[in-house]
Write a protein that holds these residues in place. Sequence first.
Motif, mmCIF file in Angstrom:
data_model
loop_
_atom_site.group_PDB
_atom_site.id
_atom_site.type_symbol
_atom_site.label_atom_id
_atom_site.label_comp_id
_atom_site.label_asym_id
_atom_site.label_seq_id
_atom_site.Cartn_x
_atom_site.Cartn_y
_atom_site.Cartn_z
ATOM 1 N N LEU A 20 0.814 -1.210 0.000
ATOM 2 C CA LEU A 20 0.000 0.000 0.000
ATOM 3 C C LEU A 20 0.853 1.268 0.000
ATOM 4 O O LEU A 20 0.335 2.370 -0.043
ATOM 5 N N GLY A 21 2.169 1.103 0.067
ATOM 6 C CA GLY A 21 3.067 2.244 0.061
ATOM 7 C C GLY A 21 3.121 2.989 1.374
ATOM 8 O O GLY A 21 3.539 4.139 1.430
ATOM 9 N N ILE A 22 2.693 2.353 2.467
ATOM 10 C CA ILE A 22 2.682 3.001 3.779
ATOM 11 C C ILE A 22 4.016 2.817 4.480
ATOM 12 O O ILE A 22 4.600 3.750 5.015
ATOM 13 N N GLN A 23 4.521 1.614 4.491
ATOM 14 C CA GLN A 23 5.753 1.312 5.217
ATOM 15 C C GLN A 23 6.974 1.646 4.368
ATOM 16 O O GLN A 23 7.068 1.221 3.221
ATOM 17 N N LYS A 24 7.880 2.394 4.926
ATOM 18 C CA LYS A 24 9.096 2.771 4.227
ATOM 19 C C LYS A 24 10.167 1.707 4.442
ATOM 20 O O LYS A 24 10.157 0.978 5.430
ATOM 21 N N ASP A 25 11.113 1.630 3.498
ATOM 22 C CA ASP A 25 12.225 0.713 3.675
ATOM 23 C C ASP A 25 13.021 1.118 4.899
ATOM 24 O O ASP A 25 13.336 2.285 5.094
ATOM 25 N N MET A 26 13.354 0.137 5.721
ATOM 26 C CA MET A 26 14.067 0.407 6.959
ATOM 27 C C MET A 26 15.567 0.279 6.757
ATOM 28 O O MET A 26 16.034 -0.577 6.016
ATOM 29 N N SER A 27 16.321 1.141 7.421
ATOM 30 C CA SER A 27 17.772 1.066 7.367
ATOM 31 C C SER A 27 18.347 0.563 8.682
ATOM 32 O O SER A 27 19.550 0.356 8.793
ATOM 33 N N ALA A 28 17.484 0.396 9.698
ATOM 34 C CA ALA A 28 17.916 -0.120 11.002
ATOM 35 C C ALA A 28 16.833 -1.036 11.554
ATOM 36 O O ALA A 28 15.653 -0.870 11.243
ATOM 37 N N CYS A 29 17.245 -1.959 12.384
ATOM 38 C CA CYS A 29 16.298 -2.921 12.942
ATOM 39 C C CYS A 29 15.517 -2.290 14.106
ATOM 40 O O CYS A 29 15.969 -1.315 14.715
ATOM 41 N N PRO A 30 14.339 -2.824 14.413
ATOM 42 C CA PRO A 30 13.528 -2.267 15.510
ATOM 43 C C PRO A 30 14.259 -2.241 16.849
ATOM 44 O O PRO A 30 14.065 -1.317 17.639
ATOM 45 N N ILE A 31 15.080 -3.249 17.121
ATOM 46 C CA ILE A 31 15.801 -3.304 18.396
ATOM 47 C C ILE A 31 16.737 -2.110 18.533
ATOM 48 O O ILE A 31 16.808 -1.457 19.585
ATOM 49 N N CYS A 32 17.446 -1.778 17.468
ATOM 50 C CA CYS A 32 18.353 -0.625 17.509
ATOM 51 C C CYS A 32 17.580 0.682 17.582
ATOM 52 O O CYS A 32 17.941 1.596 18.339
ATOM 53 N N LEU A 33 16.506 0.782 16.820
ATOM 54 C CA LEU A 33 15.732 2.020 16.802
ATOM 55 C C LEU A 33 15.075 2.307 18.145
ATOM 56 O O LEU A 33 14.908 3.475 18.523
ATOM 57 N N GLU A 34 14.715 1.256 18.881
ATOM 58 C CA GLU A 34 14.079 1.443 20.185
ATOM 59 C C GLU A 34 15.012 2.077 21.209
ATOM 60 O O GLU A 34 14.563 2.614 22.220
ATOM 61 N N LYS A 35 16.306 2.035 20.940
ATOM 62 C CA LYS A 35 17.279 2.621 21.867
ATOM 63 C C LYS A 35 17.268 4.148 21.814
ATOM 64 O O LYS A 35 17.775 4.810 22.718
#
Length: 204
Positions: A20-35
């Motif tokens: 649907l074009g909502i989610q963008k390509d991620m450059s970092a994993c959720p675990i790292c981003l949560e920090k």
Amino acid sequence: MTCLLCDKALDDQPTWQHFLGIQKDMSACPICLEKFERIDHVIEDDVLDSVHSLYAYNEAAKEYLHQFKFMQDIALAQIFATSLRSVLNDSKKIIVPIPMHPINKRKRTFSQVDALLEAAKIPYQSLLEKTTESVMGEKSRSERLAMTELFRVTADICSNEAVYVLVDDIYTTGTTLRHAAEALKQRGVQRVEAVTLFRPIREK
């Protein structure tokens, strides 16, 4: 693909958000981003009409800036592209990066603020030039506050009535941003805002 922060493999399976074009390509994993602690801290003062800081300057932020700026890992500019787009995607505002002194830029090989904006695909205007080689991070708070003019405007101001938004990687005492705002206002700019990626959060 791998996470730019921890180098572990990212889950590249497509989801319904991708289709649907909502989610963008991620450059970092959720675990790292949560920090990284999102704070969206907004203040006003006598020179800057507003300062919006996106994340707390915590240990994850310190490690990120060290790797990005001093280890010259320019790929890390991608990490916060989506966050920056969410607050700077306004065609009516003129985005102005805080510049490095030319000598310091040659030593580092790139300007971190320009790289952040380019990774986020945000158009900007380089209107300012830094007048001193001194680095704010190497000065005490009192030394920063006592500094004289740090910037000069090197290009024509196309509209005094437009909102100009300064962008920097971190807000500490605010000295850098205030000097930049003063330089623009001395040329007739009426409103100057600022956006920074990080800001130290002091306990009350």
